[in-house]
Design an enzyme around this catalytic site. Structure first.
Site, PDB file in Angstrom:
ATOM      1  N   HIS A 154       0.828  -1.202   0.000  1.00 48.09           N
ATOM      2  CA  HIS A 154       0.000   0.000   0.000  1.00 48.09           C
ATOM      3  C   HIS A 154       0.869   1.262   0.000  1.00 48.09           C
ATOM      4  CE1 HIS A 154      -2.648   2.960   2.229  1.00 48.09           C
ATOM      5  NE2 HIS A 154      -3.382   2.644   1.179  1.00 48.09           N
ATOM      6  N   HIS A 163      -0.737  11.040  -2.395  1.00 41.45           N
ATOM      7  CA  HIS A 163      -2.052  10.633  -1.885  1.00 41.45           C
ATOM      8  C   HIS A 163      -2.999  11.797  -1.589  1.00 41.45           C
ATOM      9  CE1 HIS A 163      -4.976   9.623   1.290  1.00 41.45           C
ATOM     10  NE2 HIS A 163      -5.120   8.516   0.593  1.00 41.45           N
TER      11      HIS A 163
HETATM   12  O1  G3P Z   1      -6.602   1.580  -2.894  1.00 43.17           O
HETATM   13  C1  G3P Z   1      -6.768   1.202  -1.567  1.00 43.17           C
HETATM   14  C2  G3P Z   1      -6.579   2.358  -0.626  1.00 43.17           C
HETATM   15  O2  G3P Z   1      -5.356   2.960  -0.927  1.00 43.17           O
HETATM   16  C3  G3P Z   1      -7.685   3.366  -0.705  1.00 43.17           C
HETATM   17  O3  G3P Z   1      -7.578   4.363   0.260  1.00 43.17           O
HETATM   18  O4  G3P Z   1      -6.991   6.603   1.081  1.00 43.17           O
HETATM   19  O5  G3P Z   1      -5.301   4.762   1.196  1.00 43.17           O
HETATM   20  O6  G3P Z   1      -5.911   5.782  -0.983  1.00 43.17           O
HETATM   21  P1  G3P Z   1      -6.390   5.425   0.391  1.00 43.17           P
HETATM   22 MG    MG Z   2      -4.740   4.537  -2.270  1.00 40.71          MG
END
Ligand code: G3P
Ligand code: MG
Length: 291
Positions: free
Chosen positions: A48, A90
């Site tokens: 992630h 992000h």
């Molecule tokens: O794509 C999964 C996750 O990354 C979605 O939430 O806020 O971490 O981008 P976020």
């Molecule tokens: Mg994400």
């Protein structure tokens, strides 16, 4: 019957038989990214924002870390600079994860590239630059599959010239079309991507408040997507059964605790997004050995 006719009939028979037998494999390949490395357990370890527990999120060191930890896929977030270049970051605002201030979308690529996106995490990464999507795709090509999450702030109503078309072009430039899955909370992006290329794998990011009480399966069908991505807190174990029955891959984020990882592994989810791919690999291997 002369020899030519017989050869033609035999050839046509072989051609159609192979076509029919190959069909399920081909359609599967179209809807799921092909992995460069996999232990064939049909479970994906997804880093992630890269290996973001050990490196600053969404940076090249985090992506290199994910490859070193043998994650099978990297998830990254895509925003657009004011001059229309897809970049990896992000947040809508620059303040928390760089030394910049204000909204990312107000800055050109050149300005964004002067920012430091590493020292908020540790002094060791001072001077780390915000990656362009192109840089990240070029790095991943031939090494690791990508989940390209298009952030809502980058999406517009336009089908052409927007973040989806530009990202897709980059994916194709580096021959990554079989090794990516796009995703977004903004369902306009999902529709745009499928219109631009129906074969490109796309996942819907679940948001309870926008789901109009539809089940995951109904949502997947409504938007014509290939996979379902959901947060750990919103995910219901019973959904897994229904999604599995219909061969819909489903990926859950963001899970860093072994107990939660094991819970999802026992629900047989298709993959987990984690900031700690090394830990998830350990937990998954141990879990599979016990099975
Ligand atoms: O794509 C999964 C996750 O990354 C979605 O939430 O806020 O971490 O981008 P976020
Ligand atoms: Mg994400």
């Amino acid at each position: 019957m002369d020899r030519d006719k017989l050869t033609f009939i035999a050839g046509a028979f072989i051609f159609f038989t192979i076509g029919i037998l190959a069909q399920p494999l081909m359609s599967q390949d179209l809807s799921l990214p092909v992995l460069y490395h996999s232990n064939d357990d049909s479970f994906l370890v997804i880093a992630h924002r890269g290996a973001s527990a050990q490196y600053p999120e969404n940076t090249m060191p985090a992506f290199k870390g994910a490859v070193e930890m043998e994650a099978e896929m990297i998830e990254l977030d895509v925003m657009m600079s004011s001059d229309g270049v897809p970049v990896v970051f992000h947040d809508a605002r620059l303040d928390d994860h760089s030394d910049g201030k204000g909204l990312l979308k107000d800055y050109t690529l050149r300005e964004l590239r002067t920012l430091d996106v590493g020292s908020w995490f540790s002094e060791q990464y001072r001077g780390e630059k915000m990656p362009t999507l192109e840089e990240a795709i070029e790095f991943a090509s031939g090494k690791i599959a990508l989940n390209i999450e298009i952030k809502t702030e980058a999406v517009s109503d336009e089908l052409h010239g927007g973040v989806e078309e530009k990202s897709l072009e980059l994916v194709k430039k580096y021959g990554m079309e079989d090794h990516v899955i796009f995703s977004s909370f903004d369902y306009r992006a999902l529709e745009h991507l499928k219109k631009l290329d129906p074969a490109i794998p796309v996942a819907l990011l679940y948001n309870r408040s926008e789901s109009e009480n539809m089940s995951p399966l109904e949502l997947v069908r409504k938007y014509g997507v290939d996979a379902f991505n959901c947060s750990y807190n919103q995910f219901k174990k019973k959904w897994s059964r229904e999604l599995k029955e219909h061969n819909i891959p489903h990926f859950i984020y963001t899970v860093d605790q072994p107990r939660r990882m094991r819970r999802l592994l026992s629900a047989e989810v298709s993959g987990i997004f984690t900031n700690k791919p090394d830990l998830l690999k350990e937990v998954a291997t141990e879990f599979q050995e016990k099975e």
